[in-house]
Design an enzyme around this catalytic site. Structure first.
Site, mmCIF file in Angstrom:
data_model
loop_
_atom_site.group_PDB
_atom_site.id
_atom_site.type_symbol
_atom_site.label_atom_id
_atom_site.label_comp_id
_atom_site.label_asym_id
_atom_site.label_seq_id
_atom_site.Cartn_x
_atom_site.Cartn_y
_atom_site.Cartn_z
ATOM 1 N N ASP A 3 0.853 -1.184 0.000
ATOM 2 C CA ASP A 3 0.000 0.000 0.000
ATOM 3 C C ASP A 3 0.894 1.240 0.000
ATOM 4 O OD1 ASP A 3 -2.905 1.106 0.412
ATOM 5 O OD2 ASP A 3 -1.762 2.036 2.033
ATOM 6 N N HIS A 11 -7.086 -6.249 -1.081
ATOM 7 C CA HIS A 11 -6.049 -5.229 -0.898
ATOM 8 C C HIS A 11 -4.947 -5.636 0.068
ATOM 9 C CE1 HIS A 11 -4.202 -1.329 -0.754
ATOM 10 N NE2 HIS A 11 -4.392 -1.237 0.542
#
Length: 319
Positions: A94, A291
């Site tokens: 991320d 994610h």
């Protein structure tokens, strides 16, 4: 605690051998890498995962400008040196991925290899990103919502545990795939359309949520300040426009992750083998993964990282 770049960072550390620095994303902490420590240590590496600036027990500077990409890369460079090393492998997920990619871009002399999870390398676009998303989505893209001083800070801190539970479930591979961009109605907030699950996914336990909630006891402002520097980062990195990441590289992402579907990202991922001269394999797409790449699919991520970190003579420099 380690002093680096004028601040103090809290780190988790284990093992001996070549240094691997693991950089978490938003809204996370060093704990996001707890599945990686054992396998990487067993493979012969010294593993260090910091709470990055603005997170957990690390320092939270008050100045928004103290969270630029140059500060974040400076933290990593200083951390490597504070740990007694001249070089390291740098791995990020991320927001940690752009920090890793930019560390490799700005200081290739210190990076033995770089791996990014979820977020592809930040090849600099033609427009400042906040301005571009403001124009494209009428100010409703979540970056622009986060850019409003104090707004997302208050929303996320109102009930930290519930906010984190909703975020982690709603953009995981376990949630229904809407195929939509992460847009926010400012009057409703970022969490309004997210699901609060009755049962957590198997890969994200109540103990994980406890650790994560504790790490945000100081609030979310430091973490959100990273987003508030997106346009400033674009300005600061102008000298590296069209530059390429030269150290050996690896990119891993989930096919249910919304980030690789952001505008322009699919085209960028398709071009990575041409844009990164030392990409060691084609981008690794994990089917059904959302994610939270290294938490949702630890076995596959660990195997790919260990293969990358140990492959070839470049991975084990003399001395």
């Amino acid at each position: 605690m380690v002093d680096t770049n004028g601040i103090r960072l809290h780190i988790a550390e284990e093992g001996e051998g070549p240094l691997v620095v693991l950089l978490h994303g938003f809204p996370e902490s060093w704990h996001s890498w707890h599945h990686q420590f054992g396998p990487l240590v067993e493979a012969g590496f010294r593993v260090v995962a910091p709470d990055q600036r603005g997170y957990g027990r690390s320092d939270h500077p008050d100045d928004v400008d103290a969270y630029s990409i140059l500060h974040l890369v400076g933290d990593v460079v200083g951390l490597i040196r504070a740990l007694g090393e001249d070089k390291a492998y740098v791995v990020g997920h991320d927001w940690g991925a752009p920090v890793a990619w930019n560390t490799a871009l700005l200081r290739p002399d210190m990076v033995l290899g770089v791996a990014g999870l979820s977020v592809p390398p930040p090849f600099r676009g033609a427009q400042p990103p906040l301005a571009a998303m403001e124009k494209r989505f009428g100010g409703r893209f979540y970056w622009n919502y986060f850019n409003r001083p104090g707004v997302a800070d208050a929303e996320l801190a109102r009930d930290t545990r519930t906010a984190l539970r909703k975020i982690f479930y709603s953009i995981s591979g376990d949630a229904p795939d809407t195929g939509e961009q992460p847009l926010v109605a400012p009057e409703q907030g970022w969490l309004a359309t997210m699901t609060d699950p009755d049962v957590l996914p198997e890969w994200f336990t109540e103990e994980d949520l406890d650790a994560l909630t504790e790490s945000f006891s100081k609030g979310f402002t430091g973490a959100l300040n990273w987003y508030r520097n997106l346009d400033r980062n674009w300005e600061l990195t102008a000298p590296w426009h069209d530059a390429v990441v030269t150290p050996p590289a690896l990119y891993i992402y989930g096919d249910r992750d919304p980030v690789p579907a952001f505008p322009g990202a699919p085209e960028l991922i398709a071009r990575l083998p041409d844009l990164m001269p030392n990409l060691r394999r084609a981008p690794l797409e994990l089917a059904g993964c959302g994610h939270w790449t290294q938490q949702e699919r630890p076995a596959e991520v660990n195997a790919a990282l260990i293969e990358f970190l140990t492959a070839g003579s470049w991975a084990r420099p003399a001395g």
